[in-house]
Design an enzyme around this catalytic site. Sequence first.
Site, PDB file in Angstrom:
ATOM      1  N   SER A 220       0.828  -1.208   0.000  1.00  0.00           N
ATOM      2  CA  SER A 220       0.000   0.000   0.000  1.00  0.00           C
ATOM      3  C   SER A 220       0.859   1.254   0.000  1.00  0.00           C
ATOM      4  CB  SER A 220      -0.886  -0.033   1.247  1.00  0.00           C
ATOM      5  OG  SER A 220      -1.393   1.243   1.523  1.00  0.00           O
ATOM      6  N   GLY A 221       0.405   2.274  -0.712  1.00  0.00           N
ATOM      7  CA  GLY A 221       1.182   3.506  -0.849  1.00  0.00           C
ATOM      8  C   GLY A 221       1.262   4.355   0.401  1.00  0.00           C
ATOM      9  N   HIS A 222       0.132   4.519   1.089  1.00  0.00           N
ATOM     10  CA  HIS A 222       0.143   5.519   2.154  1.00  0.00           C
ATOM     11  C   HIS A 222       0.868   5.041   3.405  1.00  0.00           C
ATOM     12  CE1 HIS A 222      -3.114   4.128   4.974  1.00  0.00           C
ATOM     13  NE2 HIS A 222      -3.409   3.394   3.931  1.00  0.00           N
TER      14      HIS A 222
ATOM     15  N   THR B 162      -9.534   4.007 -15.187  1.00  0.00           N
ATOM     16  CA  THR B 162      -8.450   4.930 -15.494  1.00  0.00           C
ATOM     17  C   THR B 162      -7.501   4.985 -14.311  1.00  0.00           C
ATOM     18  OG1 THR B 162      -9.962   6.249 -16.824  1.00  0.00           O
ATOM     19  CG2 THR B 162      -7.883   7.278 -16.181  1.00  0.00           C
TER      20      THR B 162
ATOM     21  N   CYS C  77      -8.267   0.683  12.074  1.00  0.00           N
ATOM     22  CA  CYS C  77      -9.599   0.431  11.542  1.00  0.00           C
ATOM     23  C   CYS C  77     -10.601   0.098  12.621  1.00  0.00           C
ATOM     24  CB  CYS C  77      -9.577  -0.705  10.544  1.00  0.00           C
ATOM     25  SG  CYS C  77      -8.224  -0.587   9.407  1.00  0.00           S
TER      26      CYS C  77
END
Lengths: 389, 390
Positions: free
Chosen positions: B205-207, B243, B332
């Site tokens: 994951s990026g964040h 996209t 979460c």
Amino acid sequence: MQADVILVRVGEIHLKGLNRPFFEQMLIRQVRLALEEYGVKVERAEGRLSVRGFAPEQTPQVMDRLRRVFGVYSVSAAREVSKDLDTVRKAAAEAMQGRSGTFKVLARRSDKQYPLDSMQLAADIGGYILENVPGWTVDVKNPQHKLSVEIREQVAYVYEETPLGVGGMPIGTGGKAMLLLSGGIDSPVAGWMCAKRGMRLEAVHFESPPYTSARSLEKVLQLAKELSLWCGPIRVHVVPFTDVQMKIHDHCPDGELTLIMRRFMMRIACRLARQQNCGAVITGESLGQVASQTMDALGVTDESADLPVFRPLISFDKVEIMERARHIGTYETSILPYEDCCTVFVPRHPVTRPKLANIKASESKLDVQALEDEALANTKQIWVGRKEL
Amino acid sequence: MTEQGSIIYLDNGATTKPFDEAVEAALWAMREDYFNPSSAYAQALSVSKKIQRARENVAALMGLPAAGVVFTGGGTEGDNLALLGSVTAARAGKKHIIISAIEHSAVSETAHFLSKQGHDVDLVPVDVSGRVTCEALTERLRPDTFLVSIMHVNNETGAVNDLAALGRLVHEVSPQALFHADGVQALGRVALDGAQSEIDLYTVSGHKINATKGVGALYIRKGVRLVGMQLGGGQEGGLRSGTENVPGILAFGAAAERYLKNKQQYVDHMFALKQRLWNGLCESVEGVIINGPHADAGAPHILNVSFTGVRSEVLLHALEGEGVLVGMGSACSSRRVKISVVLRAMGLDTERAQGAIRFSFSPLNTEEEIDAVLPIIKRQVELLRRYQRR
């Protein structure tokens, strides 16, 4: 039937005699505030109010909004026509177009010079409808539809339904009171019931960071916002209470914790109430729900107040309170779980039959004045709903 | 309350502050390179090439071939795609699936969904250190097991699973099985190191690595059959239509590039911070227990400790009041008053689990911050301990 006007009937206001203009004026003000976004005109009209200028497709929303204004007894979306009999007949017939069933005409006239009296008018209109609109038959005992026809001084009205409003008295006619607002189910309901009798509300909430969080405060503000939809903008005073709780915890017996806390809350609430020109304090207390709400406990809490304390829920069952909360729209918010995240300040064995003398003796170990002054000095004020005009 | 600028942020397991490079890359993609990579003209091709470079950087940081890397909308989406996409691609019929008892909800909820669909889902328990042992896994593996999913690094405790050993075991007993690992907390912190040959599917994951939210990647070994769960224009080889999130992807690539340049340095730095904090706590605060691996083991960026006699949410808010942000339970699930499943599965008793705080670091944290935080923690813990329920 496309309505040109909504007739608003008032309730107890008609009992007010010389004070009546004041009450009507307050009601008009509240109606105007409630309907601000619709750009309507609100006027007095022969003991009722009339609302004009709304777009026809907005009629249901405007009616709904009106029915939630305290002081409104009932509303009717009506056609306004000239009094001439033929015009009235035609308007009545138009109102019955496109549907069928059994009906009855209710006729009234305030103009005693009118050629027909009420009974004749009802028969006349009824006959005209039978002749000119297919599908209708008359049933005077138990009709499916009732059509009302009113002949007034200047004009006539034709309307069908008269849904009830919330009742009560207009906000502003009942003085001002300070509501002790917690995040629970009860206090918003108590506030609502007092607002219904015309009281303007201020609110006070006690928070105890870090034992309570930003989310628990947010929940309280959300409740105030939901209340403000009924009773106008509310200024919420948020009082920092952790220090008081810690001092009580340090110096007073465990079982008396809650009661001494409630007495502090009551005294602080009364001081705030006086500062804000409130004539009373409101709580959501009900008898016997929790240990601090036994007869004796309520007496101990009450003794610390120096203003009248209104407890509208004193005789309500929990189930009844929950129903009310659902009705006024605060229930869903109340049951969100953002309460105290710690039970440190809840006694294991709260006293249920407290003696005032003992409680006062415990209290005397604390510098009550200083603690209250400190809490008040650090109280913040948050406006909820529109800012007061 | 301190302003935004002067907070000390120690909740990097929940999310991280994007590197400047990542922000710049995203801004550029919005201001200049806003073209749809699938369009026919040169500008679009240029964007498409930049995406490919980002892919290579992310793959290099993962330690896996770029050809297998598909960009997704985040870690949760990647986990969903791995599980649902592989089950859907396979022949119909009940499948045997094994996940660890302490997976992130993105895996456990998806597995739960699959079990409601009629598949056989087994949970393999963890030991007291929060890791899956080969013994425990062996007990549950079957020759016809379809998928095994075990997270690389646990987000709450930083426990690291030996994916090389576990993966080898899986493929020995169940040669046809797919081995998936949620590597969201591992990327940039704990390398795959020898497990590459056993990994069939790997989520990142990026964040969590100082890029932006809303972007992630899933590695799919060549030959593994997967069906895309988001259908449409066929982007990402048909595995993730829609996209492309160009700003997110380029930010991800930029962050990965910076990590690649500083790989060992960053790991050493985060380990040093973790140990500095732990040692400082041991010296100044009584009644501190570590939950999970020792301070010199596990992931470099996560330290989970319990403070006896203090409830974690209360301590969290107390620290918040002094401008220090930390984690409690897992991000979460912090809205519900529940004991962490992870800590429970490790055998921690209720009181200890209720007092657990997670400190987690990123390369942006400094020693000065740790030094500043220690006295604050000491002060607040001691204050809260005075008010125990009698």
